[in-house]
Motif scaffolding. Structure first.
Motif, PDB file in Angstrom:
ATOM      1  N   ALA A 140       0.833  -1.224   0.027  1.00 35.49           N
ATOM      2  CA  ALA A 140       0.071   0.202  -0.169  1.00 35.49           C
ATOM      3  C   ALA A 140       0.794   1.301   0.096  1.00 35.49           C
ATOM      4  CB  ALA A 140      -0.902  -0.044   1.164  1.00 35.49           C
ATOM      5  N   VAL A 141       0.485   2.182  -0.781  1.00 37.12           N
ATOM      6  CA  VAL A 141       1.356   3.257  -0.815  1.00 37.12           C
ATOM      7  C   VAL A 141       0.074   4.698  -0.610  1.00 37.12           C
ATOM      8  CG1 VAL A 141       2.522   5.022  -2.152  1.00 37.12           C
ATOM      9  CG2 VAL A 141       2.664   2.449  -2.351  1.00 37.12           C
ATOM     10  N   GLY A 142       0.579   5.356   0.416  1.00 39.03           N
ATOM     11  CA  GLY A 142      -0.176   6.533   0.709  1.00 39.03           C
ATOM     12  C   GLY A 142      -1.150   6.250   1.968  1.00 39.03           C
ATOM     13  N   GLY A 143      -1.006   5.413   2.547  1.00 35.44           N
ATOM     14  CA  GLY A 143      -1.939   4.899   3.831  1.00 35.44           C
ATOM     15  C   GLY A 143      -2.221   3.840   3.965  1.00 35.44           C
ATOM     16  N   GLU A 144      -2.787   3.233   5.062  1.00 38.16           N
ATOM     17  CA  GLU A 144      -3.108   1.785   5.297  1.00 38.16           C
ATOM     18  C   GLU A 144      -4.269   1.257   4.601  1.00 38.16           C
ATOM     19  OE1 GLU A 144      -4.441   0.076   9.622  1.00 38.16           O
ATOM     20  OE2 GLU A 144      -2.552   0.797   9.609  1.00 38.16           O
ATOM     21  N   ALA A 145      -4.254   0.223   4.307  1.00 37.36           N
ATOM     22  CA  ALA A 145      -5.531  -0.320   3.416  1.00 37.36           C
ATOM     23  C   ALA A 145      -5.830  -1.875   3.975  1.00 37.36           C
ATOM     24  CB  ALA A 145      -4.934  -0.667   2.040  1.00 37.36           C
ATOM     25  N   GLU A 146      -7.083  -2.019   3.745  1.00 33.34           N
ATOM     26  CA  GLU A 146      -7.646  -3.202   4.211  1.00 33.34           C
ATOM     27  C   GLU A 146      -8.396  -3.875   2.899  1.00 33.34           C
ATOM     28  OE1 GLU A 146      -9.609  -3.575   8.054  1.00 33.34           O
ATOM     29  OE2 GLU A 146     -11.483  -3.719   6.589  1.00 33.34           O
ATOM     30  N   VAL A 147      -7.787  -5.125   2.427  1.00 31.62           N
ATOM     31  CA  VAL A 147      -8.548  -5.841   1.406  1.00 31.62           C
ATOM     32  C   VAL A 147      -8.936  -6.967   1.712  1.00 31.62           C
ATOM     33  CG1 VAL A 147      -6.990  -4.526  -0.276  1.00 31.62           C
ATOM     34  CG2 VAL A 147      -6.023  -6.922   0.941  1.00 31.62           C
ATOM     35  N   ARG A 148      -9.999  -7.642   0.809  1.00 30.54           N
ATOM     36  CA  ARG A 148     -10.316  -8.933   1.145  1.00 30.54           C
ATOM     37  C   ARG A 148      -9.880  -9.729  -0.047  1.00 30.54           C
ATOM     38  NH1 ARG A 148     -17.042  -7.913   0.568  1.00 30.54           N
ATOM     39  NH2 ARG A 148     -16.608  -6.459   2.079  1.00 30.54           N
ATOM     40  N   VAL A 149      -9.609 -10.820   0.178  1.00 31.48           N
ATOM     41  CA  VAL A 149      -9.227 -12.126  -0.766  1.00 31.48           C
ATOM     42  C   VAL A 149     -10.437 -12.996  -0.839  1.00 31.48           C
ATOM     43  CG1 VAL A 149      -7.682 -13.561  -1.849  1.00 31.48           C
ATOM     44  CG2 VAL A 149      -6.810 -11.524  -0.794  1.00 31.48           C
ATOM     45  N   VAL A 150     -11.260 -13.135  -2.166  1.00 34.48           N
ATOM     46  CA  VAL A 150     -12.415 -13.878  -2.375  1.00 34.48           C
ATOM     47  C   VAL A 150     -12.089 -14.579  -3.515  1.00 34.48           C
ATOM     48  CG1 VAL A 150     -14.780 -13.487  -2.820  1.00 34.48           C
ATOM     49  CG2 VAL A 150     -13.566 -11.859  -1.488  1.00 34.48           C
ATOM     50  N   GLY A 151     -12.439 -16.015  -3.247  1.00 36.65           N
ATOM     51  CA  GLY A 151     -12.481 -17.040  -4.586  1.00 36.65           C
ATOM     52  C   GLY A 151     -13.886 -16.938  -5.250  1.00 36.65           C
ATOM     53  N   ILE A 152     -13.752 -17.190  -6.612  1.00 32.35           N
ATOM     54  CA  ILE A 152     -14.965 -16.837  -7.341  1.00 32.35           C
ATOM     55  C   ILE A 152     -15.230 -18.186  -8.029  1.00 32.35           C
ATOM     56  CG2 ILE A 152     -15.643 -15.650  -9.307  1.00 32.35           C
ATOM     57  CD1 ILE A 152     -15.107 -14.023  -6.988  1.00 32.35           C
ATOM     58  N   VAL A 153     -16.306 -18.564  -8.056  1.00 35.54           N
ATOM     59  CA  VAL A 153     -16.909 -19.785  -8.658  1.00 35.54           C
ATOM     60  C   VAL A 153     -18.006 -19.574  -9.594  1.00 35.54           C
ATOM     61  CG1 VAL A 153     -18.263 -22.054  -8.369  1.00 35.54           C
ATOM     62  CG2 VAL A 153     -16.285 -21.533  -6.775  1.00 35.54           C
ATOM     63  N   ASN A 154     -18.027 -19.883 -10.771  1.00 35.19           N
ATOM     64  CA  ASN A 154     -19.181 -19.277 -11.857  1.00 35.19           C
ATOM     65  C   ASN A 154     -19.224 -18.125 -12.088  1.00 35.19           C
ATOM     66  OD1 ASN A 154     -19.497 -22.118 -12.536  1.00 35.19           O
ATOM     67  ND2 ASN A 154     -21.173 -22.555 -10.714  1.00 35.19           N
ATOM     68  N   GLU A 183     -23.222 -12.717   1.529  1.00 34.49           N
ATOM     69  CA  GLU A 183     -21.886 -12.329   2.088  1.00 34.49           C
ATOM     70  C   GLU A 183     -20.820 -13.397   1.613  1.00 34.49           C
ATOM     71  OE1 GLU A 183     -19.759 -12.133   6.264  1.00 34.49           O
ATOM     72  OE2 GLU A 183     -21.144 -10.445   6.139  1.00 34.49           O
ATOM     73  N   PRO A 184     -19.816 -13.003   0.982  1.00 36.12           N
ATOM     74  CA  PRO A 184     -18.736 -13.965   0.390  1.00 36.12           C
ATOM     75  C   PRO A 184     -17.927 -14.466   1.554  1.00 36.12           C
ATOM     76  CG  PRO A 184     -18.172 -11.554  -0.221  1.00 36.12           C
ATOM     77  CD  PRO A 184     -19.414 -11.696   0.662  1.00 36.12           C
ATOM     78  N   ARG A 185     -17.209 -15.838   1.564  1.00 36.00           N
ATOM     79  CA  ARG A 185     -16.193 -16.160   2.241  1.00 36.00           C
ATOM     80  C   ARG A 185     -15.033 -15.413   1.860  1.00 36.00           C
ATOM     81  NH1 ARG A 185     -16.224 -21.515   4.616  1.00 36.00           N
ATOM     82  NH2 ARG A 185     -14.150 -21.138   5.190  1.00 36.00           N
ATOM     83  N   MET A 186     -14.297 -15.097   2.797  1.00 35.39           N
ATOM     84  CA  MET A 186     -12.963 -14.071   2.405  1.00 35.39           C
ATOM     85  C   MET A 186     -12.033 -14.112   3.470  1.00 35.39           C
ATOM     86  SD  MET A 186     -14.720 -10.336   3.485  1.00 35.39           S
ATOM     87  CE  MET A 186     -16.515 -10.707   3.237  1.00 35.39           C
ATOM     88  N   LYS A 187     -10.851 -13.677   3.275  1.00 38.16           N
ATOM     89  CA  LYS A 187      -9.778 -13.571   4.060  1.00 38.16           C
ATOM     90  C   LYS A 187      -9.574 -12.156   4.125  1.00 38.16           C
ATOM     91  CE  LYS A 187      -6.114 -14.220   6.686  1.00 38.16           C
ATOM     92  NZ  LYS A 187      -6.461 -14.464   8.199  1.00 38.16           N
ATOM     93  N   VAL A 188      -9.444 -11.468   5.345  1.00 36.31           N
ATOM     94  CA  VAL A 188      -9.279  -9.914   5.194  1.00 36.31           C
ATOM     95  C   VAL A 188      -7.830  -9.661   5.549  1.00 36.31           C
ATOM     96  CG1 VAL A 188     -10.035  -7.568   6.175  1.00 36.31           C
ATOM     97  CG2 VAL A 188     -11.840  -9.201   5.906  1.00 36.31           C
ATOM     98  N   VAL A 189      -7.110  -8.830   5.057  1.00 36.84           N
ATOM     99  CA  VAL A 189      -5.859  -8.413   5.045  1.00 36.84           C
ATOM    100  C   VAL A 189      -5.576  -7.093   5.286  1.00 36.84           C
ATOM    101  CG1 VAL A 189      -3.420  -8.776   4.129  1.00 36.84           C
ATOM    102  CG2 VAL A 189      -5.196 -10.522   3.535  1.00 36.84           C
ATOM    103  N   LYS A 190      -4.842  -6.632   6.003  1.00 33.69           N
ATOM    104  CA  LYS A 190      -4.434  -5.288   6.576  1.00 33.69           C
ATOM    105  C   LYS A 190      -3.110  -5.026   5.822  1.00 33.69           C
ATOM    106  CE  LYS A 190      -7.214  -4.649  10.643  1.00 33.69           C
ATOM    107  NZ  LYS A 190      -8.115  -3.633  10.712  1.00 33.69           N
TER     108      LYS A 190
END
Length: 189
Positions: free
Chosen positions: A102-116, A133-140
């Motif tokens: 991340a550049v310019g500040g802290e970020a929070e992203v979620r990684v999500v698997g996609i089916v169809n 709501e999707p299954r996800m892994k949140v990453v700071k």
């Protein structure tokens, strides 16, 4: 005279007998197994069969003075880097890994698997928008270098029998995320 005859006999020993006395050479190394084309999602460029279907503004192979040549992602609220592939079996893989910066500040992203073409639902949970709501892994992600992300498939709801067709790296907030860079995206065995 006997010693002279013995020495002469050594000179006439067949080559095959001499070869037995020398140590065997190691066999030539076997050629490396062919790289798994599906497992290489992004390494300086998209892997074979992978395509960018992002809702966020992206730039592939961004030159930021790094050997990684990452994907630059400018994500407004809940927009995602979406990397798509024709459906394939998750059976040989156990997870996904990547580097995020991340550049310019802290970020929070979620990684999500996609089916169809859709996120894998998190059971019966429904979001504020009424959608599953999707299954996800949140990453700071904090500024100041690359964050190594390794996510086992079970955290994304991907089982051995699942046929998947992509992944999101999504801004987890309603406001714009700082500039994100994503590199070295691989499926782990």
């Amino acid at each position: 005279m006997k010693s002279l005859v013995a020495a002469a006999a050594l000179l006439f020993v067949p080559a095959a007998a001499m070869a037995q006395a020398t140590p065997a050479q190691a066999p030539a190394a076997a050629p490396a197994a062919a790289a798994d084309p599906i497992a290489n999602i992004y390494d300086k460029a998209l892997g074979a069969g992978w395509e960018n279907m992002s809702s966020a503004k992206t730039e592939l192979s961004a030159d930021i003075g790094s050997a990684h040549m990452p994907i630059r992602v400018e994500a407004q609220g809940y927009q995602a880097l979406y990397l798509h592939h024709a459906p394939f079996s998750a059976a040989p893989y156990r997870g996904i890994s990547m580097l995020i910066q991340a550049v310019g500040g802290e970020a929070e992203v979620r990684v999500v698997g996609i089916v169809n073409g859709k996120p894998i639902p998190n059971g019966a949970r429904v979001g504020a928008d009424g959608q599953p709501e999707p299954r996800m892994k949140v990453v700071k992600v904090v500024p100041g270098g690359w964050t190594k992300v390794q996510i086992p498939f079970d955290q994304l709801g991907i089982g051995e029998g699942t046929t998947i067709d992509g992944f999101w790296v999504q801004n987890n907030k309603s406001e714009p995320a700082p500039h994100l860079y994503v590199a070295d995206i691989m499926l782990d065995r």
